[in-house]
Design an enzyme around this catalytic site. Sequence first.
Site, mmCIF file in Angstrom:
data_model
loop_
_atom_site.group_PDB
_atom_site.id
_atom_site.type_symbol
_atom_site.label_atom_id
_atom_site.label_comp_id
_atom_site.label_asym_id
_atom_site.label_seq_id
_atom_site.Cartn_x
_atom_site.Cartn_y
_atom_site.Cartn_z
ATOM 1 N N GLU A 177 0.919 -1.499 0.159
ATOM 2 C CA GLU A 177 0.094 0.036 -0.302
ATOM 3 C C GLU A 177 0.643 1.805 -0.043
ATOM 4 O OE1 GLU A 177 -3.731 2.299 2.905
ATOM 5 O OE2 GLU A 177 -2.620 0.144 3.479
ATOM 6 N N LYS A 219 -2.473 -1.879 -3.021
ATOM 7 C CA LYS A 219 -3.463 -1.373 -2.490
ATOM 8 C C LYS A 219 -3.066 0.271 -2.647
ATOM 9 C CE LYS A 219 -6.286 0.157 1.616
ATOM 10 N NZ LYS A 219 -6.377 0.098 3.121
#
Length: 334
Positions: A177, A219
């Site tokens: 992420e 992500k």
Amino acid sequence: MDIQTLTKVANVMVSPGKGILAIDESHPTCKKRFEKLGVEFTEENRRAYRELLITAPGTEQYLSGMILFDETIRQKTSDGTPFSEVLKRKGIIPGIKVDAGTKELELYPGEKITEGLDGLAERLKEYIALGAKFAKWRAVITVGPKIPTSACIKANAQALAQYAAICQELNVVPIVEPEILIDGDHTIERCYEVCAATWDMIFAELAEQGIALAGMILKTSMVLSGKDNPAQASTEEIARLTVKCLKEHVPHSLAGVVFLSGGQDDEDATIRLNAMHRLGEMLPWPLSFSYGRGIQNPALKIWATDKTKIKEAQVALLERARANALASRGKYKL
């Protein structure tokens, strides 16, 4: 590393019409949200609220996984059932946030590096025993005058790649992420440049570490104008530039891409995801959501007002999950 197992779990996580709910707020973040709504920040209140989220009926229709916090994965429902067991019974995969937060990057004012690699393998083994099948590590990239620097992007990319390698060695699917913050007055074109540079560096480092991309999920942020920029980009422009940047800078062999809501308004995050799927472009990987506040907000507000309104809060949660699940297929309508 068992690539077959990693790929199987990753594919389930990005199943068509499903996304991932993030309920992995750190104590400082949770404290801020609770106190803003007049909720006392106690362990029991945290447990009760997360039980509401985890046990909400019907969420398995729209959610493939939930990202838990260290405290949360150890907690149980009021009847003594471990949270991870509740999720497994519902067919929702339990995951765990494993980074230790950010600190200032030495010699680079205004930039941050994420900590948590020390002892990660041992912590992951414990989380696996507690039911976790995937993990998440968040890096923070700030956009501003002369930043991000390539040094900051590279340092965070290296940490993400090392984390991913440790995960895959233990057959845990890594969610990588990189959050490009929307703070600031930068243009959407500047955000595009930062996203492109960040993703390029991350995937170069992942390749160096030998990461199996089919067993990994990205992500990330949408390509957005800075929130203080008076000339905000349209929904259509956000959708077009985000998809264009992803297709040009993210390998097609990746298991899937999920977006973070990253301070966007709940409805905006849904509408923008929906617009990406309405472009009519062929996407090389599933494109879905991994929202926290973007799904939780209405439920938290109801529960904070009256803690007996658990069912009402769960209905609100289910509706937000459903809206985003529809958006992940381009079928959401206001």
